[in-house]
Each structure stands twice: as structure tokens, then as C-alpha cells.
Design a protein around this motif. Structure first.
Motif, PDB file in Angstrom:
ATOM      1  N   ARG A   1      35.853  70.050  39.127  1.00 24.74           N
ATOM      2  CA  ARG A   1      35.107  68.801  39.250  1.00 24.74           C
ATOM      3  C   ARG A   1      34.604  68.609  40.678  1.00 24.74           C
ATOM      4  NH1 ARG A   1      37.573  62.886  37.682  1.00 24.74           N
ATOM      5  NH2 ARG A   1      35.662  61.688  37.786  1.00 24.74           N
ATOM      6  N   LEU A   2      33.950  69.625  41.173  1.00 32.29           N
ATOM      7  CA  LEU A   2      33.476  69.601  42.537  1.00 32.29           C
ATOM      8  C   LEU A   2      32.019  69.168  42.590  1.00 32.29           C
ATOM      9  CD1 LEU A   2      35.032  72.957  43.717  1.00 32.29           C
ATOM     10  CD2 LEU A   2      35.869  70.658  44.164  1.00 32.29           C
ATOM     11  N   PRO A   3      31.566  68.691  43.758  1.00 36.05           N
ATOM     12  CA  PRO A   3      30.170  68.297  43.898  1.00 36.05           C
ATOM     13  C   PRO A   3      29.240  69.479  43.704  1.00 36.05           C
ATOM     14  CG  PRO A   3      31.503  67.473  45.727  1.00 36.05           C
ATOM     15  CD  PRO A   3      32.341  68.459  44.966  1.00 36.05           C
ATOM     16  N   LYS A   4      27.964  69.195  43.481  1.00 34.76           N
ATOM     17  CA  LYS A   4      26.967  70.231  43.323  1.00 34.76           C
ATOM     18  C   LYS A   4      26.975  71.149  44.545  1.00 34.76           C
ATOM     19  CE  LYS A   4      22.103  70.962  42.229  1.00 34.76           C
ATOM     20  NZ  LYS A   4      20.794  70.334  42.018  1.00 34.76           N
ATOM     21  N   ASP A   5      26.777  72.438  44.311  1.00 34.36           N
ATOM     22  CA  ASP A   5      26.749  73.484  45.325  1.00 34.36           C
ATOM     23  C   ASP A   5      28.135  73.823  45.860  1.00 34.36           C
ATOM     24  OD1 ASP A   5      23.698  72.138  46.597  1.00 34.36           O
ATOM     25  OD2 ASP A   5      23.988  73.747  45.154  1.00 34.36           O
ATOM     26  N   CYS A   6      29.199  73.268  45.244  1.00 33.46           N
ATOM     27  CA  CYS A   6      30.553  73.688  45.580  1.00 33.46           C
ATOM     28  C   CYS A   6      31.101  74.426  44.370  1.00 33.46           C
ATOM     29  CB  CYS A   6      31.447  72.491  45.900  1.00 33.46           C
ATOM     30  SG  CYS A   6      31.065  71.720  47.472  1.00 33.46           S
ATOM     31  N   SER A   7      32.296  74.998  44.502  1.00 33.38           N
ATOM     32  CA  SER A   7      32.819  75.783  43.401  1.00 33.38           C
ATOM     33  C   SER A   7      34.284  76.051  43.583  1.00 33.38           C
ATOM     34  CB  SER A   7      32.089  77.125  43.334  1.00 33.38           C
ATOM     35  OG  SER A   7      32.541  77.932  44.391  1.00 33.38           O
ATOM     36  N   LEU A   8      34.821  76.818  42.629  1.00 34.91           N
ATOM     37  CA  LEU A   8      36.205  77.232  42.743  1.00 34.91           C
ATOM     38  C   LEU A   8      36.431  78.019  44.018  1.00 34.91           C
ATOM     39  CD1 LEU A   8      38.975  77.458  41.320  1.00 34.91           C
ATOM     40  CD2 LEU A   8      38.192  79.612  40.371  1.00 34.91           C
ATOM     41  N   HIS A   9      35.367  78.531  44.612  1.00 36.96           N
ATOM     42  CA  HIS A   9      35.530  79.411  45.762  1.00 36.96           C
ATOM     43  C   HIS A   9      35.867  78.690  47.041  1.00 36.96           C
ATOM     44  CE1 HIS A   9      35.040  83.359  44.058  1.00 36.96           C
ATOM     45  NE2 HIS A   9      34.458  82.674  43.113  1.00 36.96           N
ATOM     46  N   ILE A  10      36.151  77.382  46.972  1.00 43.16           N
ATOM     47  CA  ILE A  10      36.845  76.768  48.097  1.00 43.16           C
ATOM     48  C   ILE A  10      38.260  77.337  48.122  1.00 43.16           C
ATOM     49  CG2 ILE A  10      35.489  74.645  48.088  1.00 43.16           C
ATOM     50  CD1 ILE A  10      37.911  73.301  46.698  1.00 43.16           C
ATOM     51  N   GLY A  11      38.692  77.918  47.010  1.00 39.41           N
ATOM     52  CA  GLY A  11      40.005  78.554  46.953  1.00 39.41           C
ATOM     53  C   GLY A  11      39.993  79.958  47.523  1.00 39.41           C
ATOM     54  N   TYR A  12      38.797  80.519  47.759  1.00 40.92           N
ATOM     55  CA  TYR A  12      38.670  81.870  48.315  1.00 40.92           C
ATOM     56  C   TYR A  12      37.763  81.864  49.542  1.00 40.92           C
ATOM     57  CZ  TYR A  12      40.109  83.062  43.507  1.00 40.92           C
ATOM     58  OH  TYR A  12      40.754  83.148  42.302  1.00 40.92           O
ATOM     59  N   PRO A  13      37.924  80.953  50.476  1.00 49.48           N
ATOM     60  CA  PRO A  13      36.937  80.833  51.562  1.00 49.48           C
ATOM     61  C   PRO A  13      36.928  81.999  52.534  1.00 49.48           C
ATOM     62  CG  PRO A  13      38.842  79.445  52.022  1.00 49.48           C
ATOM     63  CD  PRO A  13      39.016  79.966  50.617  1.00 49.48           C
ATOM     64  N   LEU A  14      38.016  82.749  52.615  1.00 43.64           N
ATOM     65  CA  LEU A  14      38.125  83.803  53.621  1.00 43.64           C
ATOM     66  C   LEU A  14      37.888  85.198  53.076  1.00 43.64           C
ATOM     67  CD1 LEU A  14      41.249  82.490  55.590  1.00 43.64           C
ATOM     68  CD2 LEU A  14      38.823  82.031  56.019  1.00 43.64           C
ATOM     69  N   LEU A  15      37.658  85.332  51.783  1.00 49.00           N
ATOM     70  CA  LEU A  15      37.448  86.659  51.218  1.00 49.00           C
ATOM     71  C   LEU A  15      36.097  87.232  51.636  1.00 49.00           C
ATOM     72  CD1 LEU A  15      38.789  86.383  47.549  1.00 49.00           C
ATOM     73  CD2 LEU A  15      39.951  87.276  49.576  1.00 49.00           C
ATOM     74  N   LYS A  16      36.064  88.549  51.773  1.00 51.66           N
ATOM     75  CA  LYS A  16      34.805  89.228  52.023  1.00 51.66           C
ATOM     76  C   LYS A  16      33.939  89.161  50.765  1.00 51.66           C
ATOM     77  CE  LYS A  16      37.353  92.445  55.002  1.00 51.66           C
ATOM     78  NZ  LYS A  16      37.794  93.845  55.177  1.00 51.66           N
ATOM     79  N   LYS A  17      32.718  89.654  50.876  1.00 54.11           N
ATOM     80  CA  LYS A  17      31.790  89.546  49.755  1.00 54.11           C
ATOM     81  C   LYS A  17      32.338  90.204  48.486  1.00 54.11           C
ATOM     82  CE  LYS A  17      27.023  90.423  48.310  1.00 54.11           C
ATOM     83  NZ  LYS A  17      27.288  91.246  47.129  1.00 54.11           N
ATOM     84  N   ASP A  18      32.929  91.398  48.614  1.00 58.63           N
ATOM     85  CA  ASP A  18      33.429  92.063  47.420  1.00 58.63           C
ATOM     86  C   ASP A  18      34.606  91.300  46.808  1.00 58.63           C
ATOM     87  OD1 ASP A  18      35.072  92.665  49.544  1.00 58.63           O
ATOM     88  OD2 ASP A  18      34.879  94.836  49.375  1.00 58.63           O
ATOM     89  N   GLY A  19      35.402  90.651  47.654  1.00 57.72           N
ATOM     90  CA  GLY A  19      36.497  89.830  47.130  1.00 57.72           C
ATOM     91  C   GLY A  19      35.983  88.581  46.439  1.00 57.72           C
ATOM     92  N   CYS A  20      34.953  87.977  47.021  1.00 61.18           N
ATOM     93  CA  CYS A  20      34.335  86.805  46.399  1.00 61.18           C
ATOM     94  C   CYS A  20      33.755  87.168  45.035  1.00 61.18           C
ATOM     95  CB  CYS A  20      33.245  86.258  47.312  1.00 61.18           C
ATOM     96  SG  CYS A  20      32.383  84.806  46.676  1.00 61.18           S
ATOM     97  N   ARG A  21      33.149  88.336  44.937  1.00 60.52           N
ATOM     98  CA  ARG A  21      32.578  88.780  43.654  1.00 60.52           C
ATOM     99  C   ARG A  21      33.684  88.958  42.611  1.00 60.52           C
ATOM    100  NH1 ARG A  21      28.387  91.793  41.143  1.00 60.52           N
ATOM    101  NH2 ARG A  21      29.076  91.837  38.958  1.00 60.52           N
ATOM    102  N   ILE A  22      34.832  89.481  43.034  1.00 61.18           N
ATOM    103  CA  ILE A  22      35.959  89.609  42.106  1.00 61.18           C
ATOM    104  C   ILE A  22      36.360  88.235  41.577  1.00 61.18           C
ATOM    105  CG2 ILE A  22      38.405  90.231  41.915  1.00 61.18           C
ATOM    106  CD1 ILE A  22      37.858  92.423  44.012  1.00 61.18           C
ATOM    107  N   GLY A  23      36.391  87.249  42.470  1.00 60.26           N
ATOM    108  CA  GLY A  23      36.745  85.896  42.041  1.00 60.26           C
ATOM    109  C   GLY A  23      35.762  85.337  41.034  1.00 60.26           C
ATOM    110  N   CYS A  24      34.465  85.528  41.269  1.00 64.39           N
ATOM    111  CA  CYS A  24      33.446  85.051  40.323  1.00 64.39           C
ATOM    112  C   CYS A  24      33.583  85.769  38.981  1.00 64.39           C
ATOM    113  CB  CYS A  24      32.052  85.283  40.895  1.00 64.39           C
ATOM    114  SG  CYS A  24      31.564  84.155  42.209  1.00 64.39           S
ATOM    115  N   ASP A  25      33.763  87.078  39.031  1.00 63.84           N
ATOM    116  CA  ASP A  25      33.901  87.848  37.790  1.00 63.84           C
ATOM    117  C   ASP A  25      35.154  87.423  37.022  1.00 63.84           C
ATOM    118  OD1 ASP A  25      31.623  89.206  38.447  1.00 63.84           O
ATOM    119  OD2 ASP A  25      32.614  91.103  38.924  1.00 63.84           O
ATOM    120  N   PHE A  26      36.208  87.134  37.759  1.00 62.83           N
ATOM    121  CA  PHE A  26      37.441  86.700  37.102  1.00 62.83           C
ATOM    122  C   PHE A  26      37.213  85.426  36.309  1.00 62.83           C
ATOM    123  CE2 PHE A  26      41.166  83.912  37.156  1.00 62.83           C
ATOM    124  CZ  PHE A  26      42.053  84.673  36.416  1.00 62.83           C
ATOM    125  N   MET A  27      36.521  84.460  36.886  1.00 61.47           N
ATOM    126  CA  MET A  27      36.274  83.201  36.187  1.00 61.47           C
ATOM    127  C   MET A  27      35.441  83.438  34.926  1.00 61.47           C
ATOM    128  SD  MET A  27      38.091  81.248  37.860  1.00 61.47           S
ATOM    129  CE  MET A  27      37.739  79.956  36.692  1.00 61.47           C
TER     130      MET A  27
END
Length: 244
Positions: free
Chosen positions: A62-88
């Protein structure tokens, strides 16, 4: 006077005291992951459109527009962020199919998922449920980045998640309603929070000693409860509408 029963659900994050930051690669990874998920055609065009418009990652927290679950992954590199998106996206595929499955079907689906994760280089059988191939593709990409310790913990927590999904299917089809304590127990696994947390470890080699520290274990348990409770509160109307 209406006799309608009204539940007033709290906003657990209303007074969250710490600043939030979003992964700088999120928008790019979200687009790539959405295209990846759509390529499997796991849903009808109507369902896929609803999913895309709903922005699953946002709605979970329930985050504002342009935010996401990835406030939970703020420090991951791009490939780690992609894993998080794919996981969801993977969890969305699993949940959408298993939530309407009978006991045997849910068991079969979760067996496909775990076999694909443990044997990512083995082609999936022709005609198998699509979730197996989605899982295989997800994990093939993830293990290119994730350390061996992170892989081990992810598979362990994902097994707990799939086991809980099967148990929920059994109880749902038996019309069994748990008490509060029992509900807490199963949702800690069936919501998929634990494997989502292990994604934060994909670039790290953390020993078991670190994660078994009493303080770390307590903080992790509290984090799990905050996440699944917030998810269930925010999705309450959706779940009621689906009669799940």
C-alpha cells in the motif's frame, strides 16, 4: 438502522518512524520483470491486464505511486533488484493458481515448483503446469548472482512456503478455520515473506552463526509478522471478494 457489520482495519505503517528509500534500479527492473512474466502467458489477457494495472509490488505494501516493495531492497545491485521483482511475479503466479486449486492440484503444483528450483537445468515436462517453467527461469537467473549461502537459505524458506500453500489448500477445501494463534503460525510461511527476506542476502556470504544470533532471529520474526499482517490487512477486501 443497518445491521451491516463493518470492520475498521488499521494502517500498520501510519507512524513508521524511519525514512524509506527505494532501489534506484527498480523502475528498469520492474519493466523487464513484467515482460518476463508476461512471456509465459500464465494468465488470461484480462487477468494479465488487471495485474499490470494493479502494480502488484505496490499493492502489497500500500505504498504511494512510484514506490514499491523494493524499499525492502534499497541496497541491492541491479541484478539483485531484478531477482526481487521476478520473485514477486513468481509468487503472484503461484498464488493465483494455487488459491483456487483442490488439495491434489495444489500438491502437484508445489512439487513442480520445488523440483524446478532444485533442478533448474532440467527441462520441464511437456504439458506441465506453467508454474514449473516460471520457477525454473526465475531460479536460473537468480543463481547467476546469489551466493551459495543465499541459495541454500532461499530454497529452505521457499520449501516452507510451498508446504504452507499446500496446507492452506487442504484446510480451505475442508472449510477449516484456524484460531488466531494457528492463523499466525501458517501465515508466517504461506505469505512468502521469509524467502523474500533472503533475497537481501544474494550478494552476501552470511554464516549461520550470524542469522542464528538471538537478536537477529527476534528482529527477523518481528519483520515477518509486520509484513504478512500488513499484506493481509491491505488485501482483506480482495480476499473476501474472491471468497478465499
Amino acid at each position: 438502522m443497518s445491521n451491516e457489520v463493518v470492520f475498521h482495519l488499521p494502517d500498520p505503517l501510519r507512524n513508521w518512524p524511519w525514512p524509506r528509500s527505494i532501489n534506484p534500479f527498480y523502475e528498469e527492473c520492474k519493466t523487464e520483470s513484467q515482460e518476463w512474466c508476461e512471456s509465459f502467458k500464465a494468465f488470461s489477457p484480462k487477468a494479465q491486464k488487471a495485474f499490470n494495472l494493479g502494480n502488484f509490488e505496490q499493492q502489497i505494501n500500500r505504498l504511494p505511486k512510484d514506490c514499491s516493495l523494493h524499499i525492502g531492497y534499497p541496497l541491492l545491485k541491479k541484478d539483485g533488484c531484478r531477482i526481487g521483482c521476478d520473485f514477486m511475479n513468481l509468487v503472484f503466479v503461484i498464488d493465483e493458481h494455487s488459491d483456487v486449486a483442490d488439495n491434489e492440484t495444489a500438491q502437484f503444483q508445489m512439487e513442480c515448483v520445488m523440483d524446478a528450483m532444485r533442478n533448474p537445468y532440467k527441462p520441464r515436462p511437456k504439458g506441465e503446469w506453467i508454474g514449473g517453467e516460471v520457477t525454473r527461469s526465475f531460479w536460473l537467473n537468480a543463481i547467476r548472482t546469489a551466493t551459495l549461502t543465499a541459495q541454500k537459505r532461499f530454497i529452505h524458506t521457499f520449501q516452507l512456503y510451498t508446504d504452507a500453500v499446500v496446507q492452506e489448500a487442504i484446510e480451505r477445501n475442508a472449510h477449516h478455520i484456524r484460531d488466531i494463534e494457528g492463523y499466525f503460525e501458517i501465515r508466517r510461511n504461506s505469505c512468502g515473506v521469509m524467502p523474500s527476506l533472503t533475497i537481501n542476502e544474494v550478494h552476501l556470504n552470511l554464516s549461520d552463526t550470524v542469522l542464528e544470533d538471538p537478536v537477529v532471529k527476534e528482529l527477523t520474526a518481528l519483520c515477518v509478522d509486520i509484513l504478512w499482517l500488513t499484506n493481509d490487512i491491505n488485501s482483506y477486501n480482495v480476499e473476501c471478494g474472491c471468497i478465499l
